[in-house]
Scaffold this motif. Structure first.
Motif, PDB file in Angstrom:
ATOM      1  N   SER A   5     -71.375 -47.400  22.811  1.00 53.51           N
ATOM      2  CA  SER A   5     -72.622 -48.147  22.658  1.00 53.51           C
ATOM      3  C   SER A   5     -72.621 -48.884  21.325  1.00 53.51           C
ATOM      4  N   THR A   6     -73.277 -50.029  21.328  1.00 50.54           N
ATOM      5  CA  THR A   6     -73.320 -50.897  20.155  1.00 50.54           C
ATOM      6  C   THR A   6     -74.727 -50.911  19.593  1.00 50.54           C
ATOM      7  N   PRO A   7     -74.923 -50.485  18.339  1.00 53.54           N
ATOM      8  CA  PRO A   7     -76.267 -50.550  17.757  1.00 53.54           C
ATOM      9  C   PRO A   7     -76.660 -51.992  17.486  1.00 53.54           C
ATOM     10  N   THR A   8     -77.887 -52.344  17.835  1.00 53.59           N
ATOM     11  CA  THR A   8     -78.359 -53.710  17.637  1.00 53.59           C
ATOM     12  C   THR A   8     -79.878 -53.689  17.577  1.00 53.59           C
ATOM     13  N   ARG A 458     -87.195 -57.135   6.178  1.00 48.20           N
ATOM     14  CA  ARG A 458     -86.006 -56.284   6.326  1.00 48.20           C
ATOM     15  C   ARG A 458     -84.914 -57.100   7.018  1.00 48.20           C
ATOM     16  N   VAL A 459     -83.830 -57.377   6.323  1.00 50.41           N
ATOM     17  CA  VAL A 459     -82.713 -58.139   6.895  1.00 50.41           C
ATOM     18  C   VAL A 459     -81.853 -57.176   7.711  1.00 50.41           C
ATOM     19  N   LEU A 460     -81.606 -57.534   8.960  1.00 53.50           N
ATOM     20  CA  LEU A 460     -80.958 -56.644   9.924  1.00 53.50           C
ATOM     21  C   LEU A 460     -79.737 -57.313  10.535  1.00 53.50           C
ATOM     22  N   LEU A 461     -78.784 -56.498  10.948  1.00 48.46           N
ATOM     23  CA  LEU A 461     -77.566 -57.003  11.573  1.00 48.46           C
ATOM     24  C   LEU A 461     -77.587 -56.707  13.062  1.00 48.46           C
TER      25      LEU A 461
END
Length: 734
Positions: A5-8, A458-461
């Protein structure tokens, strides 16, 4: 395809809920919870859970389309890009660079927003760029800059909300617009705090409130001034705070004292006892907050309205203190970052002003161009749309659907149809894309890596979890291809991390300083993101030239940001560079030259359009939980359509009785700009002088056919939230 699974993050609203995407044996992905992300702790609304449905090739675009013989037909990528570049070159040669327009979207990642702004100014040389985020929180941004010297949606993380004493929530319905956020307000009450909701409708959020104030639409400014009047009259001012941390109080006080309670009651319809109760609850000892959203902001006096609520916080010492302050609940997924880095008509990356010579020099140096070559500020969003087909002859549009979402939408549709040439980049064939000369199918959130900036700053990837279908390219690849065809071979990379590295350098020293943020840092730990401002240590800047310059980034580059941390003061431990960036602003000083917050005196004035004999009812608009914005994507998801299949007209039983209307009857709502028809939904939870329509649908139920494009003089925000209408049974209704 990845096997784990890929966190996003969710592709929809500015809450940017954490989720993970897990591959399915049959192909595609499914959403799984990500309870470690602090904002939603795994909870998701129906839009987030069903987001992968739009990734299906049966729903989205997978090949470029070119208009031929009046119809859109499949074409190759090289043909489509050649056609766009050739048309832009022709129009520029014939009519000048400002005959080319660019319209962006609040859903674009920071990298794409940055590249789009750079493309407009460096490749096209046009000043005519803005984006649909202008319709989101521009009034709150303008008011925040006036008062605090800096605008970030929330100057504190969402986790602070349950730890305050009282929240006044003005014109926001998070139960429908961002459901996972509602738990913060429920936890506030569980902790003994108080929630006051200001809304002309008894929304699902208002049902959770301790006190619901239902002002007449367009009177939020008078309401805030009336509360401040009572705070003064009852001796509830924090005199020490006002003296030590603010300026301009006497003028603001004088303006508020002209709005006595009985006068405000006549304007707003909120009773004097309710006004006094709200003051008592808000002024209980301890911390308190005011949070606004589109209700007070989407007005032709939205900047002043937000300013009045900020004055309320300042007068009671509830700004720049722990668990206190004013904040704006941003709507679009990257509405915050989208304007910080260049889509907005008057801004350069880092939240720099385009007419500031020092800012122009800094960004031009990063871009490798002459500062004098950069165009000046252009038109705001509605003004740009209104100029289509006349001053602006050709348009590149990315990630927006103004045929549904713009005010006075029938007029905007007419202007779009009058263009010489329209090119649209989108994932689906939206109502606006259907009018284009060229449509380019682009990658979606799950098929690309990039960053967004949430309502908390909050800067998120977001990480790529899928390979895009054949025939689909990223927006960065589109801009790269167009730039090369228009004579700019370098400066438009297709790798998002490479774009972000340049963004870091361009933002360094600006108010929205991302220079200390990197993909590596965003991926570290639990992936909770980094709050801006986050200045760089020299070692953080991976570009060798930027690293060499890093030691010089200890003073503002553009001369206007205040201290090195963007004017926010040294907070959360005192370091300019923190592991989390700067979660909480203003605890030591505000981002003004003297470090003090500014009161701005404001006075009530009517909406641009008041009811009269021909149009006796007020219309306000908003969202429903199962649809999002113009509905271009959510209306393609069966699960969401089952929950919210179409538009409606919400009205009070007394108004329904006067019309002789029953539940489900087709009602026509008519304004000076257009007509919309939708079924009646009768409820006592709305004011008798007001009707409500959601704005997610095109066609005869298009709410924005009715709305008023009257603009706030400062923010240029249209007055979506109030206009005069008449309501009648539609032809053919029994």
């Amino acid at each position: 395809m990845p096997t784990a699974s890929t966190p996003t993050h969710c592709p929809y609203c500015a809450l940017q809920c954490g989720m993970a995407l897990s591959p399915l044996p049959t192909g595609g992905v499914e959403v799984v919870e990500r309870p470690d992300f602090p904002v939603n702790r795994g909870a998701l609304c129906g839009k987030g859970r069903s987001a992968p449905a739009v990734l299906s090739s049966g729903v989205r675009l997978t090949t470029p389309l070119v208009r031929s013989g009046g119809s859109l037909v499949p074409a190759g990528w090289e043909e489509a890009l050649d056609l766009i570049a050739g048309e832009f070159a022709r129009v520029r040669a014939a009519h000048g660079a400002d005959a080319l327009g660019v319209f962006g979207g609040g859903g674009l990642t920071n990298e794409k927003a940055y590249a789009l702004g750079k493309f407009a100014r460096v490749v096209l040389g046009t000043s005519q760029i803005d984006y649909n985020g202008r319709f989101c929180m521009s009034s709150a941004a303008a008011a925040g800059i006036k008062a605090f010297g800096l605008d970030r949606g929330l100057p504190f993380p969402m986790e602070d909300i349950p730890r305050t004493g009282c929240v006044i929530l003005v014109g926001s319905n998070p139960a429908e617009s961002m459901p996972p956020a509602l738990r913060f307000f429920d936890e506030l009450r569980e902790n003994g705090g108080t929630l006051i909701v200001v809304d002309p409708r008894r929304t699902r959020t208002a049902e959770h409130a301790d006190l619901h104030l239902a002002p007449r639409p367009g009177t939020d400014l008078a309401l805030a001034l009336g509360l401040l009047h009572l705070i003064v009259a009852e001796g509830r001012i924090d005199e020490e705070y006002v003296r030590e941390r603010t300026t301009g109080w006497e003028d603001a006080r004088a303006a508020a004292m002209a709005h006595w309670p009985e006068y405000v009651e006549r304007i707003t319809g909120v009773s004097v006892p309710q006004l006094r109760q709200a003051v008592r609850l808000f002024c209980e000892p301890g911390a308190a907050m005011v949070l606004t959203a589109r209700g007070p902001e989407q007005q032709s006096k939205g900047t002043d309205t937000v300013g009045a609520w900020i004055n309320l916080c300042l007068a009671t010492g509830r700004a720049g203190r722990p668990f206190s302050g004013y904040g704006c609940l941003t709507g679009q997924g990257n509405g915050q970052g989208g304007r910080e880095h260049g889509q907005k008509a008057d801004q350069l990356p880092g939240y720099r002003k385009l007419d500031d010579p020092a800012a122009r020099r800094h960004v031009a140096e990063v871009w490798g161009v002459d500062p004098d070559s950069l165009p000046g500020p252009g038109r705001s969003a509605y003004e740009l749309l209104d100029a289509l087909g006349s001053d602006v002859r050709s348009l590149l549009l990315m990630g927006s659907n103004p045929v549904v979402s713009a005010p006075r939408a029938a007029h905007v549709e007419e202007r779009i149809r009058s263009l010489d040439f329209l090119a649209v980049c989108d994932v689906v064939l939206s109502e606006t894309a259907a009018l284009a000369d060229v449509v380019l199918p682009v990658t979606q959130w799950a098929e690309e890596t990039g960053t967004t900036t949430s309502l908390e700053g909050r800067v998120l990837l977001r990480r790529r979890a899928l390979t895009a279908p054949d025939g689909v390219r990223s927006d960065l690849e589109v801009l790269h291809g167009l730039a090369a065809r228009l004579g700019v071979e370098k400066g438009f990379p297709t790798d998002p991390e490479e774009v972000f590295e340049e963004l870091r350098r361009a933002s360094a020293g600006g108010i929205a300083d991302y220079s200390g943020i990197s993909y590596r840092r965003l991926a570290e730990g639990a992936g909770e993101g980094v709050f801006w401002p986050c200045p760089a240590d020299p070692a953080d800047l991976e570009d060798p030239k930027a690293a060499e310059a890093g030691s010089e980034l200890t003073e503002p580059v553009d001369g206007g940001a205040g201290p090195r941390d963007g004017g926010a003061g040294r907070q959360d431990g005192g370091a300019g560079r923190q592991e989390r960036g700067t979660p909480r602003l203003f605890l030591d000083r505000f981002a003004t030259e003297d470090g003090r917050a500014r009161f701005v005196p404001v006075s009530h004035r009517p909406a641009a359009e008041e009811p009269d004999e021909d149009y006796p009812v007020l219309l306000t608009t908003g969202r429903v939980v199962a649809q999002y914005q113009s509905g271009a994507q959510t209306r393609r998801v069966d699960e969401l359509n089952a929950a919210a299949p179409g538009p409606f007209v919400e009205l009070h039983p007394r108004l329904a009785a006067r019309l002789g209307a029953a539940e489900g009857d087709a009602l026509a709502v008519v304004s000076r700009r257009g007509r919309a028809v939708a079924p009646a939904r009768i409820t006592p939870g709305i004011r008798p002088d007001t009707v409500f329509m959601p704005f997610h649908w095109p066609g005869e139920g298009r709410a924005n056919s009715l709305t008023n494009p009257a603009l706030d003089p400062t923010s240029r925000m249209p007055e979506f939230k109030v206009c005069a209408v008449r309501v009648e049974k539609a032809a053919g209704t029994p």
